[in-house]
Scaffold this motif. Structure first.
Motif, PDB file in Angstrom:
ATOM      1  N   LYS A  26     -27.679  -7.320   1.697  1.00  0.00           N
ATOM      2  CA  LYS A  26     -26.887  -7.617   0.500  1.00  0.00           C
ATOM      3  C   LYS A  26     -26.353  -6.366  -0.197  1.00  0.00           C
ATOM      4  N   PRO A  27     -27.120  -5.271  -0.310  1.00  0.00           N
ATOM      5  CA  PRO A  27     -26.552  -4.084  -0.969  1.00  0.00           C
ATOM      6  C   PRO A  27     -25.317  -3.530  -0.253  1.00  0.00           C
ATOM      7  N   THR A  28     -25.294  -3.595   1.068  1.00  0.00           N
ATOM      8  CA  THR A  28     -24.130  -3.109   1.810  1.00  0.00           C
ATOM      9  C   THR A  28     -22.909  -3.970   1.511  1.00  0.00           C
ATOM     10  N   VAL A  29     -23.098  -5.284   1.436  1.00  0.00           N
ATOM     11  CA  VAL A  29     -21.982  -6.187   1.124  1.00  0.00           C
ATOM     12  C   VAL A  29     -21.455  -5.902  -0.278  1.00  0.00           C
ATOM     13  N   ILE A  30     -22.364  -5.654  -1.224  1.00  0.00           N
ATOM     14  CA  ILE A  30     -21.949  -5.354  -2.606  1.00  0.00           C
ATOM     15  C   ILE A  30     -21.180  -4.031  -2.645  1.00  0.00           C
ATOM     16  N   ILE A  31     -21.667  -3.030  -1.906  1.00  0.00           N
ATOM     17  CA  ILE A  31     -20.982  -1.734  -1.885  1.00  0.00           C
ATOM     18  C   ILE A  31     -19.593  -1.871  -1.259  1.00  0.00           C
ATOM     19  N   TYR A  32     -19.499  -2.601  -0.142  1.00  0.00           N
ATOM     20  CA  TYR A  32     -18.180  -2.807   0.483  1.00  0.00           C
ATOM     21  C   TYR A  32     -17.240  -3.574  -0.439  1.00  0.00           C
ATOM     22  N   GLY A  33     -17.755  -4.605  -1.106  1.00  0.00           N
ATOM     23  CA  GLY A  33     -16.920  -5.371  -2.041  1.00  0.00           C
ATOM     24  C   GLY A  33     -16.447  -4.517  -3.199  1.00  0.00           C
ATOM     25  N   GLY A  34     -17.350  -3.724  -3.769  1.00  0.00           N
ATOM     26  CA  GLY A  34     -16.974  -2.817  -4.859  1.00  0.00           C
ATOM     27  C   GLY A  34     -15.981  -1.771  -4.388  1.00  0.00           C
ATOM     28  N   GLY A  35     -16.193  -1.256  -3.181  1.00  0.00           N
ATOM     29  CA  GLY A  35     -15.250  -0.288  -2.626  1.00  0.00           C
ATOM     30  C   GLY A  35     -13.873  -0.890  -2.423  1.00  0.00           C
ATOM     31  N   GLY A  36     -13.837  -2.155  -2.009  1.00  0.00           N
ATOM     32  CA  GLY A  36     -12.551  -2.832  -1.849  1.00  0.00           C
ATOM     33  C   GLY A  36     -11.822  -2.994  -3.169  1.00  0.00           C
ATOM     34  N   VAL A  37     -12.562  -3.356  -4.216  1.00  0.00           N
ATOM     35  CA  VAL A  37     -11.950  -3.509  -5.543  1.00  0.00           C
ATOM     36  C   VAL A  37     -11.428  -2.167  -6.037  1.00  0.00           C
ATOM     37  N   VAL A  38     -12.215  -1.102  -5.864  1.00  0.00           N
ATOM     38  CA  VAL A  38     -11.777   0.235  -6.281  1.00  0.00           C
ATOM     39  C   VAL A  38     -10.559   0.676  -5.479  1.00  0.00           C
ATOM     40  N   ALA A  39     -10.525   0.390  -4.178  1.00  0.00           N
ATOM     41  CA  ALA A  39      -9.379   0.768  -3.343  1.00  0.00           C
ATOM     42  C   ALA A  39      -8.111   0.047  -3.794  1.00  0.00           C
ATOM     43  N   ILE A  40      -8.227  -1.235  -4.125  1.00  0.00           N
ATOM     44  CA  ILE A  40      -7.053  -1.980  -4.602  1.00  0.00           C
ATOM     45  C   ILE A  40      -6.577  -1.420  -5.932  1.00  0.00           C
ATOM     46  N   TRP A  41      -7.509  -1.123  -6.839  1.00  0.00           N
ATOM     47  CA  TRP A  41      -7.143  -0.555  -8.130  1.00  0.00           C
ATOM     48  C   TRP A  41      -6.478   0.808  -7.960  1.00  0.00           C
ATOM     49  N   LEU A  42      -7.048   1.664  -7.109  1.00  0.00           N
ATOM     50  CA  LEU A  42      -6.505   2.995  -6.889  1.00  0.00           C
ATOM     51  C   LEU A  42      -5.112   2.928  -6.259  1.00  0.00           C
ATOM     52  N   SER A  43      -4.927   2.037  -5.294  1.00  0.00           N
ATOM     53  CA  SER A  43      -3.597   1.911  -4.688  1.00  0.00           C
ATOM     54  C   SER A  43      -2.584   1.402  -5.712  1.00  0.00           C
ATOM     55  N   SER A  44      -3.014   0.539  -6.623  1.00  0.00           N
ATOM     56  CA  SER A  44      -2.116   0.059  -7.676  1.00  0.00           C
ATOM     57  C   SER A  44      -1.705   1.202  -8.598  1.00  0.00           C
ATOM     58  N   VAL A  45      -2.652   2.075  -8.936  1.00  0.00           N
ATOM     59  CA  VAL A  45      -2.342   3.225  -9.790  1.00  0.00           C
ATOM     60  C   VAL A  45      -1.388   4.179  -9.080  1.00  0.00           C
ATOM     61  N   ILE A  46      -1.627   4.428  -7.796  1.00  0.00           N
ATOM     62  CA  ILE A  46      -0.769   5.348  -7.035  1.00  0.00           C
ATOM     63  C   ILE A  46       0.638   4.778  -6.911  1.00  0.00           C
ATOM     64  N   ILE A  47       0.748   3.482  -6.611  1.00  0.00           N
ATOM     65  CA  ILE A  47       2.077   2.861  -6.495  1.00  0.00           C
ATOM     66  C   ILE A  47       2.800   2.881  -7.835  1.00  0.00           C
ATOM     67  N   GLY A  48       2.067   2.653  -8.929  1.00  0.00           N
ATOM     68  CA  GLY A  48       2.687   2.737 -10.252  1.00  0.00           C
ATOM     69  C   GLY A  48       3.209   4.129 -10.547  1.00  0.00           C
ATOM     70  N   ALA A  49       2.446   5.167 -10.147  1.00  0.00           N
ATOM     71  CA  ALA A  49       2.901   6.542 -10.363  1.00  0.00           C
ATOM     72  C   ALA A  49       4.115   6.851  -9.503  1.00  0.00           C
ATOM     73  N   ILE A  50       4.132   6.376  -8.273  1.00  0.00           N
ATOM     74  CA  ILE A  50       5.279   6.622  -7.383  1.00  0.00           C
ATOM     75  C   ILE A  50       6.524   5.923  -7.917  1.00  0.00           C
ATOM     76  N   ASN A  51       6.347   4.739  -8.493  1.00  0.00           N
ATOM     77  CA  ASN A  51       7.492   4.000  -9.025  1.00  0.00           C
ATOM     78  C   ASN A  51       8.139   4.708 -10.206  1.00  0.00           C
ATOM     79  N   LYS A  52       7.388   5.560 -10.907  1.00  0.00           N
ATOM     80  CA  LYS A  52       7.947   6.269 -12.064  1.00  0.00           C
ATOM     81  C   LYS A  52       8.769   7.483 -11.656  1.00  0.00           C
ATOM     82  N   VAL A  53       8.608   7.958 -10.426  1.00  0.00           N
ATOM     83  CA  VAL A  53       9.375   9.111  -9.954  1.00  0.00           C
ATOM     84  C   VAL A  53      10.777   8.631  -9.590  1.00  0.00           C
ATOM     85  N   PRO A  54      11.812   9.260 -10.113  1.00  0.00           N
ATOM     86  CA  PRO A  54      13.167   8.815  -9.799  1.00  0.00           C
ATOM     87  C   PRO A  54      13.483   8.941  -8.315  1.00  0.00           C
TER      88      PRO A  54
END
Length: 159
Positions: A86-114
């Protein structure tokens, strides 16, 4: 207010309500009136052999009825209890949520560059065109894509 003033106001309001002209119904559309297309009266059913096993619906279940929440939670609890690490599943799930959040932040920053969003859109349209030409346009390449997808599904589902 006097009785006469009240009567004058009420009669003027009544006459206003009665004398308002009716406006014709306006159509705000640039599309001309087109004749209605007749709909087919029968639906062609796909044979059972042509249906993919992923999209089959159990005959006993009604496809339009929503799933029972208690049954859903019971299935989830049963699957969670069957998990050994169970701890491995929780870590993978948390890592997936962090990866989605981080990719959203990166895409938002890229969208602001002309000019970068326009280039990315052009790359996406170009890749889509290449994919359609390579895999979807010709019958032999569609078969190749289908066999590739089937082999990937077998790799994932088989132990």
């Amino acid at each position: 207010m006097s009785l006469m003033t009240t009567a004058a106001i009420s009669t003027s309001m009544a006459s206003t309500a009665v004398t308002l002209p009716r406006l014709p119904a306006l159509r705000c559309t640039a599309v001309p009136n087109l004749p209605c297309r007749p709909f087919p009266t029968s639906i062609k059913l796909v044979s059972e052999s042509r249906r993919s096993s992923l999209f089959r619906i159990k005959a006993s279940e009604d496809a339009s009825s929503p799933p029972d929440a208690n049954e859903l939670f019971a299935d989830l609890k049963e699957k969670w209890d069957a998990v050994e690490n169970k701890p491995t599943v929780i870590i993978y799930g948390g890592g997936g949520v962090v990866a989605i959040w981080l990719s959203s932040v990166i895409i938002g920053a890229i969208n602001k560059v002309p000019l970068v969003p326009n280039i990315m859109e052009l790359v996406g349209v170009g890749y889509t065109g290449w994919f359609v030409y390579r895999y979807l346009l010709f019958k032999s390449s569609r078969k190749e894509l289908a066999t590739t997808i089937e082999s990937i599904k077998k790799e994932i589902t088989e132990p």
